[in-house]
Design an enzyme around this catalytic site. Sequence first.
Site, PDB file in Angstrom:
ATOM      1  N   GLY A  22      11.427  40.640  80.602  1.00 46.24           N
ATOM      2  CA  GLY A  22      10.837  39.936  79.767  1.00 46.24           C
ATOM      3  C   GLY A  22      11.770  38.713  79.634  1.00 46.24           C
ATOM      4  N   ASN A  23      11.513  37.657  78.646  1.00 45.43           N
ATOM      5  CA  ASN A  23      12.207  36.344  78.734  1.00 45.43           C
ATOM      6  C   ASN A  23      12.686  36.324  77.539  1.00 45.43           C
ATOM      7  OD1 ASN A  23      10.156  34.722  77.613  1.00 45.43           O
ATOM      8  ND2 ASN A  23       8.944  35.269  79.245  1.00 45.43           N
ATOM      9  N   ARG A  24      13.642  34.942  77.453  1.00 43.45           N
ATOM     10  CA  ARG A  24      14.308  34.526  76.205  1.00 43.45           C
ATOM     11  C   ARG A  24      13.254  33.802  75.082  1.00 43.45           C
ATOM     12  NH1 ARG A  24      19.482  35.196  77.331  1.00 43.45           N
ATOM     13  NH2 ARG A  24      20.116  35.191  79.550  1.00 43.45           N
ATOM     14  N   SER A  25      12.194  33.667  75.326  1.00 45.23           N
ATOM     15  CA  SER A  25      11.248  32.709  74.453  1.00 45.23           C
ATOM     16  C   SER A  25      11.469  33.408  72.962  1.00 45.23           C
ATOM     17  CB  SER A  25      10.001  32.474  74.965  1.00 45.23           C
ATOM     18  OG  SER A  25       9.021  32.005  74.076  1.00 45.23           O
TER      19      SER A  25
ATOM     20  N   ALA B 165       5.670  31.637  76.940  1.00 48.78           N
ATOM     21  CA  ALA B 165       6.583  31.955  78.394  1.00 48.78           C
ATOM     22  C   ALA B 165       5.776  33.157  79.061  1.00 48.78           C
ATOM     23  CB  ALA B 165       7.974  31.900  77.941  1.00 48.78           C
TER      24      ALA B 165
END
Length: 417
Positions: A225-228, A292
């Site tokens: 995943g990512n931090r968005s 993102a």
Amino acid sequence: MSNANSSSPSSVATNGEGKTKRIVLGVCAGIAAYKACELVRLLTESGHEVVVVPTRESLNFVGEPTWAALSGHPVATDVWSTVHEVPHVRLGQSADLVVVAPATADTLARAAQGLANDLLTNTLLTAQCPVVFAPAMHTEMWEHPATQANVATLRGRGAIVIEPAVGRLTGSDSGKGRLPDPAELYAVLNRLLRSGPTRGDLSGQHIVISAGGTRESIDPVRYLGNRSSGRQGYALARTAIARGAQVTLVAANVGLPTPAGAELVTVSSATDMHATMLDLSHKADVVVMAAAVADFRPLDYRESKIKKSELAEPDPIRLTKNPDILRKLVEKRHPGQLIVGFAAETDNVLEHGLSKLARKGCDLLIVNEVGADLAFGRPDNAAVILASDGSRASVPRGPKEDIADAIWDSVHSRLMS
Ligand code: CTP
């Protein structure tokens, strides 16, 4: 009660400019009248003066003393009290904003017809300020062609009609028809109160916005995943609704309350988002890719949890490329459609932004610097808006709603050209 839209008042934006506005709050005869009590409190606590104008029937749900106590003003339903003050004209003429929440099918019909048979409808006819309706009713009543025609009439005259939320209704049934969460309604009203020349400038525009960050499954438990956080996409939705747009929000793994009036579609992976965005973009005037999106996903999805006891050494995760959704949207865009992308960069921000704009082929690219303490999950941001015609505009650091409004200014000027 299940409510996907619930939020605490602590998440509410405040009346930043500290200016007192005069707000008339019309309340109609629906069970959601009780939620309007919270709306009065949020508006008065942020320094506004609120006069509540309930319909006579709505007093069956919430009585006059409650409105008088919460607003600090006397309450009338008809035009025959304090006649010497000519309230049926004065209230509408002197208001900075008239809000009807909840608005029933009956009041929408009376407003669309221009009837003036109580104090609220008189006020609507004399209002010189923005008028917002927040309808709440059963799904069948909302979807009835008569109601939809009345909503179209009111929107055509410049009123903002906020789409009801989806969820539990009065009885045991669920569907579209709930009054949005009062804190989220307040957030839209607050933006509207701050707007000047931009008021209603996006009305008639259908805007699809992606938000959040995709998750690419490795096994049923793990993902890449990512931090968005989705905050910028949600701020874009809130501000577009306050400017009159119809907004569909495609949210990937966002834990925020749904903006009042947004139609929410949830997705998880880049593959889901790709299919959903291409499908929804057909009918959109403007498409914004604020999400993102993971560039890669695991090549092999394991149906059952990977057990460490099975592995002497961890296996490398082999990756495959995800589709570039923004580029696909640009390839399939219809004439007149405007496409906005974002660029999240950690270094050489402008240089990367300019080459990304050329690579993606979108009309606007919103470039922002990201990092451990920048942009992701924060309420503020700074950005440069790059346009395909070579122009650029810097937006100074400020709340994500302010960045969003600067983006809508650029979008609006292009829609008008
Ligand atoms: N985007 C997309 N599909 C992808 C990746 C990104 O639609 N598979 C969109 C994002 O939503 C954003 C824009 O493309 O609007 C730029 O995303 P960004 O992550 O900054 O760039 P990338 O295309 O991933 O390029 P790079 O990794 O080289 O920075």
